[in-house]
Design a protein around this motif. Structure first.
Motif, PDB file in Angstrom:
ATOM      1  N   LYS A  62      -7.916  21.214  25.269  1.00 15.54           N
ATOM      2  CA  LYS A  62      -6.563  20.577  26.163  1.00 15.54           C
ATOM      3  C   LYS A  62      -7.670  19.544  27.025  1.00 15.54           C
ATOM      4  CE  LYS A  62      -3.208  21.332  28.484  1.00 15.54           C
ATOM      5  NZ  LYS A  62      -2.097  21.731  29.590  1.00 15.54           N
ATOM      6  N   ALA A  63      -8.920  19.817  27.366  1.00 17.23           N
ATOM      7  CA  ALA A  63     -10.084  18.887  28.053  1.00 17.23           C
ATOM      8  C   ALA A  63     -10.560  17.840  26.926  1.00 17.23           C
ATOM      9  CB  ALA A  63     -10.976  18.991  28.631  1.00 17.23           C
ATOM     10  N   GLY A  82      -8.406   9.077  25.138  1.00 15.57           N
ATOM     11  CA  GLY A  82      -8.826   8.058  25.842  1.00 15.57           C
ATOM     12  C   GLY A  82      -9.581   7.432  25.160  1.00 15.57           C
ATOM     13  N   ASN A  83     -10.958   7.676  24.049  1.00 17.07           N
ATOM     14  CA  ASN A  83     -11.605   7.229  22.965  1.00 17.07           C
ATOM     15  C   ASN A  83     -10.718   5.919  22.455  1.00 17.07           C
ATOM     16  OD1 ASN A  83     -13.701   7.968  24.607  1.00 17.07           O
ATOM     17  ND2 ASN A  83     -14.306  10.169  22.907  1.00 17.07           N
ATOM     18  N   SER A  84      -9.277   6.467  21.804  1.00 23.55           N
ATOM     19  CA  SER A  84      -8.931   6.279  21.065  1.00 23.55           C
ATOM     20  C   SER A  84      -8.316   4.558  21.834  1.00 23.55           C
ATOM     21  CB  SER A  84      -7.918   6.731  20.400  1.00 23.55           C
ATOM     22  OG  SER A  84      -6.649   7.211  21.343  1.00 23.55           O
ATOM     23  N   ALA A 129      -8.213   0.562  20.939  1.00 27.56           N
ATOM     24  CA  ALA A 129      -7.336  -0.106  21.132  1.00 27.56           C
ATOM     25  C   ALA A 129      -7.299  -1.006  21.453  1.00 27.56           C
ATOM     26  CB  ALA A 129      -5.888   0.782  21.549  1.00 27.56           C
ATOM     27  N   GLY A 130      -8.069  -1.416  23.052  1.00 29.03           N
ATOM     28  CA  GLY A 130      -8.080  -1.936  24.217  1.00 29.03           C
ATOM     29  C   GLY A 130      -9.306  -3.418  23.206  1.00 29.03           C
ATOM     30  N   ILE A 144     -19.089  -4.600  22.077  1.00 32.58           N
ATOM     31  CA  ILE A 144     -18.208  -3.291  23.046  1.00 32.58           C
ATOM     32  C   ILE A 144     -18.370  -2.286  21.679  1.00 32.58           C
ATOM     33  CG2 ILE A 144     -16.865  -1.563  24.757  1.00 32.58           C
ATOM     34  CD1 ILE A 144     -15.795  -4.833  24.955  1.00 32.58           C
ATOM     35  N   PRO A 145     -19.511  -1.139  21.841  1.00 30.73           N
ATOM     36  CA  PRO A 145     -19.560  -0.951  20.548  1.00 30.73           C
ATOM     37  C   PRO A 145     -18.324   0.777  20.978  1.00 30.73           C
ATOM     38  CG  PRO A 145     -20.725   0.656  22.784  1.00 30.73           C
ATOM     39  CD  PRO A 145     -20.338  -0.798  22.991  1.00 30.73           C
ATOM     40  N   ASP A 146     -17.795   1.080  19.795  1.00 26.72           N
ATOM     41  CA  ASP A 146     -16.380   2.080  19.864  1.00 26.72           C
ATOM     42  C   ASP A 146     -16.737   3.451  20.206  1.00 26.72           C
ATOM     43  OD1 ASP A 146     -14.582   0.346  18.456  1.00 26.72           O
ATOM     44  OD2 ASP A 146     -15.296   0.417  16.466  1.00 26.72           O
TER      45      ASP A 146
END
Length: 92
Positions: free
Chosen positions: A30-31, A38-40, A44-45, A60-62
């Motif tokens: 779950k974590a 959060g990474n995705s 997207a941001g 900014i690195p992906d």
């Protein structure tokens, strides 16, 4: 004095592979799913900033995309046809 450990025993109906997982494994998964989400969202941001013409955002690195292990999918054959049962072990 013995300690009880409760696990879920999974048996693949396709190949007969047997594996176990417990509540801690479920919590860890779950974590990891929350971290992957959060990474995705971060990626997207970053993409949206670049669309607006923010040139420094290109540097900014992906965030890395990890393949998450599903607890109810067979590791050997990838089948989702799995039977589950709760198993209690008494440990000294």
């Amino acid at each position: 004095m013995s300690k009880k450990i409760i696990e879920t025993k999974c048996t693949c109906k396709g190949c007969g592979n047997v594996w176990f997982f417990d509540k801690q494994d479920e919590a860890n998964l779950k974590a990891e799913k929350i971290e992957a989400f959060g990474n995705s969202m971060s990626n997207a941001g970053k993409s949206m900033m670049c669309c607006g013409g923010c040139f420094p955002a290109l540097f900014i690195p992906d965030k890395e995309k990890k393949k998450l292990k599903e607890l109810d999918v067979c590791d050997k054959c990838g089948s989702k046809a799995v039977s589950k049962e709760m198993v209690t072990h008494n440990v000294k």
